[in-house]
Design a protein around this motif. Structure first.
Motif, mmCIF file in Angstrom:
data_model
loop_
_atom_site.group_PDB
_atom_site.id
_atom_site.type_symbol
_atom_site.label_atom_id
_atom_site.label_comp_id
_atom_site.label_asym_id
_atom_site.label_seq_id
_atom_site.Cartn_x
_atom_site.Cartn_y
_atom_site.Cartn_z
ATOM 1 N N ALA A 71 0.682 -1.075 -0.106
ATOM 2 C CA ALA A 71 0.258 0.473 -0.077
ATOM 3 C C ALA A 71 1.126 1.251 0.356
ATOM 4 O O ALA A 71 -0.062 2.772 -0.450
ATOM 5 C CB ALA A 71 -0.982 0.336 1.074
ATOM 6 N N THR A 117 4.371 9.309 -1.050
ATOM 7 C CA THR A 117 3.541 8.702 0.392
ATOM 8 C C THR A 117 4.198 8.554 1.475
ATOM 9 O O THR A 117 4.239 8.924 2.593
ATOM 10 C CB THR A 117 2.571 7.972 0.035
ATOM 11 N N LYS A 133 6.119 11.858 2.553
ATOM 12 C CA LYS A 133 5.541 12.059 2.984
ATOM 13 C C LYS A 133 5.619 12.019 3.746
ATOM 14 O O LYS A 133 4.542 13.308 5.236
ATOM 15 C CB LYS A 133 3.875 13.080 2.062
ATOM 16 N N LEU A 134 4.514 11.375 4.663
ATOM 17 C CA LEU A 134 4.066 10.191 5.596
ATOM 18 C C LEU A 134 5.353 10.562 6.941
ATOM 19 O O LEU A 134 5.260 10.075 8.165
ATOM 20 C CB LEU A 134 3.092 9.724 6.316
ATOM 21 N N GLN A 152 -4.156 2.061 0.656
ATOM 22 C CA GLN A 152 -3.189 2.652 0.117
ATOM 23 C C GLN A 152 -4.166 4.421 -0.336
ATOM 24 O O GLN A 152 -3.295 5.612 0.298
ATOM 25 C CB GLN A 152 -3.216 2.370 -1.073
ATOM 26 N N LEU A 197 -6.302 5.481 2.085
ATOM 27 C CA LEU A 197 -5.643 6.251 3.520
ATOM 28 C C LEU A 197 -4.386 7.004 3.643
ATOM 29 O O LEU A 197 -4.585 8.233 3.745
ATOM 30 C CB LEU A 197 -6.685 5.499 4.766
ATOM 31 N N LEU A 198 -3.589 6.335 3.226
ATOM 32 C CA LEU A 198 -2.195 7.105 3.509
ATOM 33 C C LEU A 198 -1.758 7.875 1.799
ATOM 34 O O LEU A 198 -1.422 8.625 2.711
ATOM 35 C CB LEU A 198 -1.452 5.136 3.151
ATOM 36 N N ARG A 199 -2.433 7.757 0.766
ATOM 37 C CA ARG A 199 -2.998 9.061 0.040
ATOM 38 C C ARG A 199 -3.220 9.384 1.098
ATOM 39 O O ARG A 199 -2.706 11.195 0.889
ATOM 40 C CB ARG A 199 -2.753 8.677 -1.100
ATOM 41 N N GLU A 231 -4.063 10.988 3.411
ATOM 42 C CA GLU A 231 -3.274 10.949 5.138
ATOM 43 C C GLU A 231 -1.719 12.187 4.358
ATOM 44 O O GLU A 231 -1.392 13.713 4.986
ATOM 45 C CB GLU A 231 -2.857 10.486 5.900
ATOM 46 N N ALA A 232 -0.871 11.300 3.590
ATOM 47 C CA ALA A 232 0.077 11.890 3.081
ATOM 48 C C ALA A 232 -0.323 13.746 2.191
ATOM 49 O O ALA A 232 0.542 14.794 2.207
ATOM 50 C CB ALA A 232 0.591 11.318 1.679
ATOM 51 N N ARG A 270 -1.107 16.392 4.541
ATOM 52 C CA ARG A 270 0.472 16.509 5.485
ATOM 53 C C ARG A 270 0.844 17.934 4.695
ATOM 54 O O ARG A 270 0.969 18.942 5.064
ATOM 55 C CB ARG A 270 0.957 15.214 5.472
ATOM 56 N N GLU A 271 0.278 17.563 3.117
ATOM 57 C CA GLU A 271 1.143 18.153 2.018
ATOM 58 C C GLU A 271 0.790 19.548 2.260
ATOM 59 O O GLU A 271 1.052 20.582 2.223
ATOM 60 C CB GLU A 271 1.521 17.639 0.850
ATOM 61 N N GLU A 328 -1.299 20.934 4.403
ATOM 62 C CA GLU A 328 -1.495 20.915 5.994
ATOM 63 C C GLU A 328 0.208 21.670 5.856
ATOM 64 O O GLU A 328 1.111 23.768 6.931
ATOM 65 C CB GLU A 328 -1.284 20.351 6.782
ATOM 66 N N LYS A 342 -4.610 14.847 -4.964
ATOM 67 C CA LYS A 342 -3.577 14.794 -4.036
ATOM 68 C C LYS A 342 -4.673 13.756 -2.726
ATOM 69 O O LYS A 342 -3.425 13.275 -2.189
ATOM 70 C CB LYS A 342 -3.564 15.949 -2.527
#
Lengths: 130, 169
Positions: free
Chosen positions: A93, A98, A101-102, B93, B95-97, B99-100, B103-104, B106, B166
């Motif tokens: 995933a 990604t 960024k995280l 994926q 969900l993580l995308r 969040e990323a 964050r970008e 923010e 995004k």
């Protein structure tokens, strides 16, 4: 002394991680909930977060904590290593862009040995291999 | 559950009164760590994600053969997982995308601008935004102008496309 925050809902496993990491000379704080992790980070920060992604009974689980870390400028830079029992799902995933960024530097698949864990932690923190 | 204390709980997602995910939420809130397999007619991404977050160890489609159900229960009982890997990975994926992407954005906007952006993405017009945020419409427009500049878009529509790209919506 480098400081590691362990966020893991299984208390026994958390204790094991604390023992292994402290024996290697790290300062360790362990919590069982993402909400407690945020309190701890506000108090003392961390050089690395070891994060259990799935914590079903937590007020803030691992995925939720990733979101909270992103919302605060001072927390965004802390590297995160994910501990996951989802097998290869997290690796599948997580695209490199990604992960960057995280600030997810590593995915450590459960179950893992102490040597696996320490190897990854040293690599993330830029320490020589043990 | 309290009477029989099963080793594995096989739970239908769709049930009247209380669905399987709600049952699972309540079990987890009580600290019950029983291994759970969820039965579903189709693999919905949101349900897959919630099931994963609630620690379900298996998800099975109802039209799968009984033999697979037996295999699944045995695997979950042994401590393994039975999740359709591609589906679970796709859900995670997304969900993580998200969040990323969040964050970008923010890192570029102020907290107040993020609040304005979230309300815009919920579909609020300027007048509604002003009411919800307890500011004038002029202030809302100032925030929006700043958001457009920082994200290098030139309209509300472009902003929504940007956020979709995004992965935030």
């Amino acid at each position: 002394m480098l400081r590691i925050l362990v966020v893991e809902d299984n208390a026994v496993f958390r204790g094991y991680l604390r023992t292994v990491l402290e024996a290697e000379g790290f300062a360790v704080v362990d919590v069982g909930d993402g909400a407690d992790a945020l309190d701890e980070l506000a108090r003392s920060g961390a050089d690395l977060i070891l994060l259990d992604l799935i914590m079903p009974a937590a007020r803030i689980d691992g995925l939720g904590l990733l979101g909270h870390l992103g919302a605060r400028a001072e927390l965004r830079k802390i590297p995160v290593a994910i501990m996951s029992g989802l097998g290869g799902v997290v690796d599948d995933a997580l695209a490199p862009a990604t992960a960057e960024k995280l600030r997810i530097c590593s995915v450590i698949a459960k179950p893992f040995t102490a040597d696996d864990l320490l190897g990854k932690v040293r690599a993330i923190l830029g320490l020589p291999a043990g | 559950m309290k009477t029989h204390r099963p080793d594995v709980l096989v739970l239908d997602i769709r049930m009247p009164v209380k669905d399987g995910l709600q049952v699972l939420r309540e079990l987890r809130a009580e600290g019950d760590a029983t291994r759970v397999v969820l039965l579903t007619a189709s693999l919905d991404d949101d349900e897959t994600l919630e099931a994963m977050r609630l620690g379900a160890r298996g998800m099975l489609l109802k039209d799968m053969s009984p033999r697979l159900l037996i295999q699944c229960v045995r695997k979950v009982h042994a401590g393994d997982m039975w999740l359709e890997r591609a589906s679970a990975a796709r859900t995670l994926q997304t969900l993580l995308r998200r969040e990323a992407g969040t964050r970008e954005i923010e890192s570029l906007l102020t907290p107040r601008e993020m609040e304005v952006l979230r309300k815009v993405l919920q579909g609020l017009r300027n007048k509604e935004l002003a009411e919800v945020l307890h500011v004038s419409e002029g202030t809302v427009k100032t925030h929006l102008h700043s958001i457009y500049e920082k994200l290098r878009v030139d309209s509300r529509a472009a902003l929504i496309v940007y956020c979709r790209d995004k992965g935030i919506i």
